[in-house]
Design a protein around this motif. Structure first.
Motif, mmCIF file in Angstrom:
data_model
loop_
_atom_site.group_PDB
_atom_site.id
_atom_site.type_symbol
_atom_site.label_atom_id
_atom_site.label_comp_id
_atom_site.label_asym_id
_atom_site.label_seq_id
_atom_site.Cartn_x
_atom_site.Cartn_y
_atom_site.Cartn_z
ATOM 1 N N THR A 51 1.006 -1.343 -0.012
ATOM 2 C CA THR A 51 0.053 -0.230 0.289
ATOM 3 C C THR A 51 0.972 1.725 0.106
ATOM 4 O OG1 THR A 51 -0.087 -0.004 2.321
ATOM 5 C CG2 THR A 51 -2.433 -1.185 1.189
ATOM 6 N N ALA A 52 2.175 1.140 0.858
ATOM 7 C CA ALA A 52 2.895 2.499 1.208
ATOM 8 C C ALA A 52 3.314 2.729 -0.865
ATOM 9 C CB ALA A 52 4.279 2.218 2.124
ATOM 10 N N LEU A 53 3.513 1.905 -1.756
ATOM 11 C CA LEU A 53 4.236 1.627 -3.027
ATOM 12 C C LEU A 53 2.759 2.341 -3.602
ATOM 13 C CD1 LEU A 53 5.841 1.700 -5.211
ATOM 14 C CD2 LEU A 53 5.187 -0.710 -5.077
ATOM 15 N N ALA A 54 1.928 2.085 -3.396
ATOM 16 C CA ALA A 54 0.609 2.557 -4.326
ATOM 17 C C ALA A 54 0.125 4.558 -4.447
ATOM 18 C CB ALA A 54 -0.624 1.771 -4.240
ATOM 19 N N ARG A 55 0.195 4.309 -2.141
ATOM 20 C CA ARG A 55 -0.047 5.606 -2.131
ATOM 21 C C ARG A 55 1.453 7.065 -2.156
ATOM 22 N NH1 ARG A 55 -1.938 3.786 3.929
ATOM 23 N NH2 ARG A 55 -4.010 2.594 3.234
ATOM 24 N N ARG A 56 2.539 6.259 -3.152
ATOM 25 C CA ARG A 56 3.704 7.220 -2.651
ATOM 26 C C ARG A 56 3.122 7.664 -4.646
ATOM 27 N NH1 ARG A 56 9.169 4.683 -4.001
ATOM 28 N NH2 ARG A 56 8.284 3.875 -5.876
ATOM 29 N N LEU A 57 2.839 6.602 -5.488
ATOM 30 C CA LEU A 57 2.542 6.594 -6.814
ATOM 31 C C LEU A 57 2.098 7.644 -6.860
ATOM 32 C CD1 LEU A 57 2.603 3.558 -9.250
ATOM 33 C CD2 LEU A 57 4.258 5.580 -8.546
ATOM 34 N N ALA A 58 0.109 7.972 -5.758
ATOM 35 C CA ALA A 58 -0.895 8.226 -5.648
ATOM 36 C C ALA A 58 -0.421 10.416 -6.029
ATOM 37 C CB ALA A 58 -1.404 7.811 -4.856
ATOM 38 N N PHE A 59 0.564 9.784 -4.204
ATOM 39 C CA PHE A 59 0.755 11.493 -3.680
ATOM 40 C C PHE A 59 1.299 12.506 -4.955
ATOM 41 C CE2 PHE A 59 4.099 13.482 -1.629
ATOM 42 C CZ PHE A 59 3.017 14.706 -0.813
ATOM 43 N N VAL A 60 2.373 11.230 -5.630
ATOM 44 C CA VAL A 60 2.758 12.038 -6.812
ATOM 45 C C VAL A 60 2.110 12.554 -7.479
ATOM 46 C CG1 VAL A 60 4.161 11.864 -8.492
ATOM 47 C CG2 VAL A 60 5.289 10.923 -6.779
ATOM 48 N N LEU A 61 1.174 11.615 -8.354
ATOM 49 C CA LEU A 61 -0.371 12.071 -8.804
ATOM 50 C C LEU A 61 -0.933 13.607 -8.351
ATOM 51 C CD1 LEU A 61 -2.156 11.945 -11.633
ATOM 52 C CD2 LEU A 61 -3.167 10.086 -9.924
ATOM 53 N N ALA A 62 -1.895 13.467 -6.972
ATOM 54 C CA ALA A 62 -1.810 14.728 -6.221
ATOM 55 C C ALA A 62 -1.054 15.936 -6.613
ATOM 56 C CB ALA A 62 -2.602 13.830 -4.327
ATOM 57 N N LEU A 63 0.050 16.263 -5.858
ATOM 58 C CA LEU A 63 0.806 16.860 -6.856
ATOM 59 C C LEU A 63 0.695 17.412 -7.720
ATOM 60 C CD1 LEU A 63 4.002 15.875 -4.317
ATOM 61 C CD2 LEU A 63 2.205 17.773 -3.231
ATOM 62 N N VAL A 64 1.166 16.554 -8.326
ATOM 63 C CA VAL A 64 0.588 17.394 -9.701
ATOM 64 C C VAL A 64 -0.654 18.482 -10.168
ATOM 65 C CG1 VAL A 64 0.636 16.611 -12.408
ATOM 66 C CG2 VAL A 64 2.371 15.636 -10.646
ATOM 67 N N ILE A 65 -1.871 16.980 -10.038
ATOM 68 C CA ILE A 65 -3.203 17.465 -10.470
ATOM 69 C C ILE A 65 -3.426 19.152 -9.597
ATOM 70 C CG2 ILE A 65 -5.552 17.019 -9.922
ATOM 71 C CD1 ILE A 65 -4.625 14.775 -10.257
ATOM 72 N N SER A 66 -2.901 19.380 -7.503
ATOM 73 C CA SER A 66 -3.715 20.292 -7.012
ATOM 74 C C SER A 66 -2.853 21.515 -7.696
ATOM 75 C CB SER A 66 -2.864 20.178 -5.789
ATOM 76 O OG SER A 66 -1.988 19.739 -5.608
ATOM 77 N N ILE A 67 -1.396 21.018 -7.944
ATOM 78 C CA ILE A 67 -0.322 22.316 -8.181
ATOM 79 C C ILE A 67 -1.121 23.050 -9.769
ATOM 80 C CG2 ILE A 67 1.938 22.847 -9.003
ATOM 81 C CD1 ILE A 67 3.128 21.264 -6.862
ATOM 82 N N THR A 68 -1.104 22.435 -10.047
ATOM 83 C CA THR A 68 -1.732 22.522 -11.637
ATOM 84 C C THR A 68 -3.325 23.786 -11.044
ATOM 85 O OG1 THR A 68 -0.474 20.910 -12.398
ATOM 86 C CG2 THR A 68 -2.215 21.977 -14.346
ATOM 87 N N LEU A 69 -4.355 22.626 -10.583
ATOM 88 C CA LEU A 69 -4.980 23.791 -10.518
ATOM 89 C C LEU A 69 -4.983 24.651 -10.008
ATOM 90 C CD1 LEU A 69 -7.586 20.168 -10.540
ATOM 91 C CD2 LEU A 69 -7.641 21.686 -12.085
ATOM 92 N N PHE A 70 -4.702 24.343 -8.704
ATOM 93 C CA PHE A 70 -4.553 25.537 -8.191
ATOM 94 C C PHE A 70 -3.789 27.674 -8.688
ATOM 95 C CE2 PHE A 70 -4.777 22.571 -4.193
ATOM 96 C CZ PHE A 70 -5.842 23.274 -3.388
ATOM 97 N N ASN A 71 -2.849 26.716 -9.036
ATOM 98 C CA ASN A 71 -1.996 27.645 -9.567
ATOM 99 C C ASN A 71 -2.552 28.089 -11.032
ATOM 100 O OD1 ASN A 71 0.447 28.413 -8.457
ATOM 101 N ND2 ASN A 71 0.484 25.805 -8.553
#
Length: 324
Positions: A51-71
């Motif tokens: 689950t840690a591996l899956a969450r790491r990939l998901a975290f990277v994706l969350a950063l990309v989506i959120s940074i793009t949308l917020f900015n």
């Protein structure tokens, strides 16, 4: 109860250590590291790492989506809703269900920061690393619950011994009280609990995975199915045939010698001798005696299967590798 207490301590320690380290590093929202740690701890080491591996990939994706949308659209709650829509959609598709809440808690901090600069991103990455890291660390320190699995196996064996003992009594006493098979409910529950613990112990190993407990319990499960067939044959007896004492004494002996290290070869040889002796017993004189002796014969054949299962297991154990 032991398992509940162990998990409680494990999760609490992981959360406390993550929060203390986050505070030591002067991170904003330090408590969130503890929340991530709580969500990271899984029942076994294997599950925690997966689950840690899956969450790491998901975290990277969350950063990309959120940074793009917020900015692009601003640091507002509606934009956060849009982030949730996109992120949850991808998580559902990739089956990262456990990552949705954890990562979204961290991403929500950007609303408070009002920006996604290097310092803010570093803050969230460190919270994630500390939380997940301590969740993994706590699980890595776990060892096989050797004493507990031995206790469970012994309880299962004792229930089988009791069933054999009462079977020996029933053969010579058709009026034996409470011979209704309810003991198999308890026996099957013991097997289920022991098998579940054996699986947990297996998943808490990374190298040289020992499968003995699982294979041992699978053997006992096979024996239990045969034992139930023996019970039905004994239950259907309406009298005490002349061959009953011989088989009853042998069942009692099997019960007394029933332990994990017995290869039962001597018992199989003795059962063969009993079979030969029964051939020389005069033929039954009544229909009832004929039917009851037939039931005893069925019981004896099932008993041979019961013992052979253990004998085959011991041969495999002594000739093949115990680890795989």
């Amino acid at each position: 109860m032991n398992s509940i207490l162990t998990n409680t301590i494990k999760i609490t320690v992981a959360a406390a250590l993550a929060i203390l380290c986050a505070q030591a590093l002067k991170l904003d929202f330090a408590v969130s590291a503890g929340i991530v740690a709580i969500l990271s701890v899984q029942p076994t080491k294997k599950e925690t790492l997966r689950t840690a591996l899956a969450r790491r990939l998901a975290f990277v994706l969350a950063l990309v989506i959120s940074i793009t949308l917020f900015n692009l659209l601003g640091f507002t709650v509606p934009v956060f809703f849009l982030y949730l829509l996109l992120f949850i959609l991808v998580c559902q598709w990739r089956k990262w269900i456990s990552a949705m809440a954890m990562n979204s808690v961290l991403i929500s901090h950007f609303l408070s920061f009002g920006k996604t600069g290097p310092a803010e991103i570093k803050n969230e990455v460190l919270l994630f690393v500390l939380g997940v890291g301590f969740g993994i660390l706590v699980n890595l320190l776990l060892h096989k619950k050797t004493d507990y699995i031995e206790e469970l196996k012994n309880k299962t064996d004792d229930k089988i011994k009791l069933a054999l003992h009462r079977m020996a009594l029933r053969i010579q006493n058709p009026a034996l009280a409470d011979y209704d098979g309810t003991c198999f409910t308890s026996l099957n529950q013991s097997l289920f609990t022991a098998k579940k613990q054996a699986e947990e112990n297996y998943n808490n190993q990374f190298t040289k995975k020992d499968t003995f407990d699982s294979r041992y319990l699978a053997m006992r499960e096979k024996q239990t199915k045969i034992l139930y067939e023996m019970f039905k044959a004994a239950r259907d007896l309406g009298s005490v045939p002349s061959t009953a004492p011989l088989l009853s004494d042998f069942l009692e002996k099997v019960s007394n010698e029933y332990h994990k290290d017995n290869d039962v070869k001597a018992l199989l040889d003795e059962l063969s001798q009993i079979h030969d002796k029964m051939k020389n017993v005069p033929l039954p004189q009544t229909r009832t005696e004929f039917e009851d002796r037939a039931n005893l014969f069925i019981l004896m054949e099932r008993l041979k299967e019961f013992l052979q299962i253990k004998h085959d297991f011991m041969i495999a154990q002594n000739t093949g590798p115990s680890l795989q």
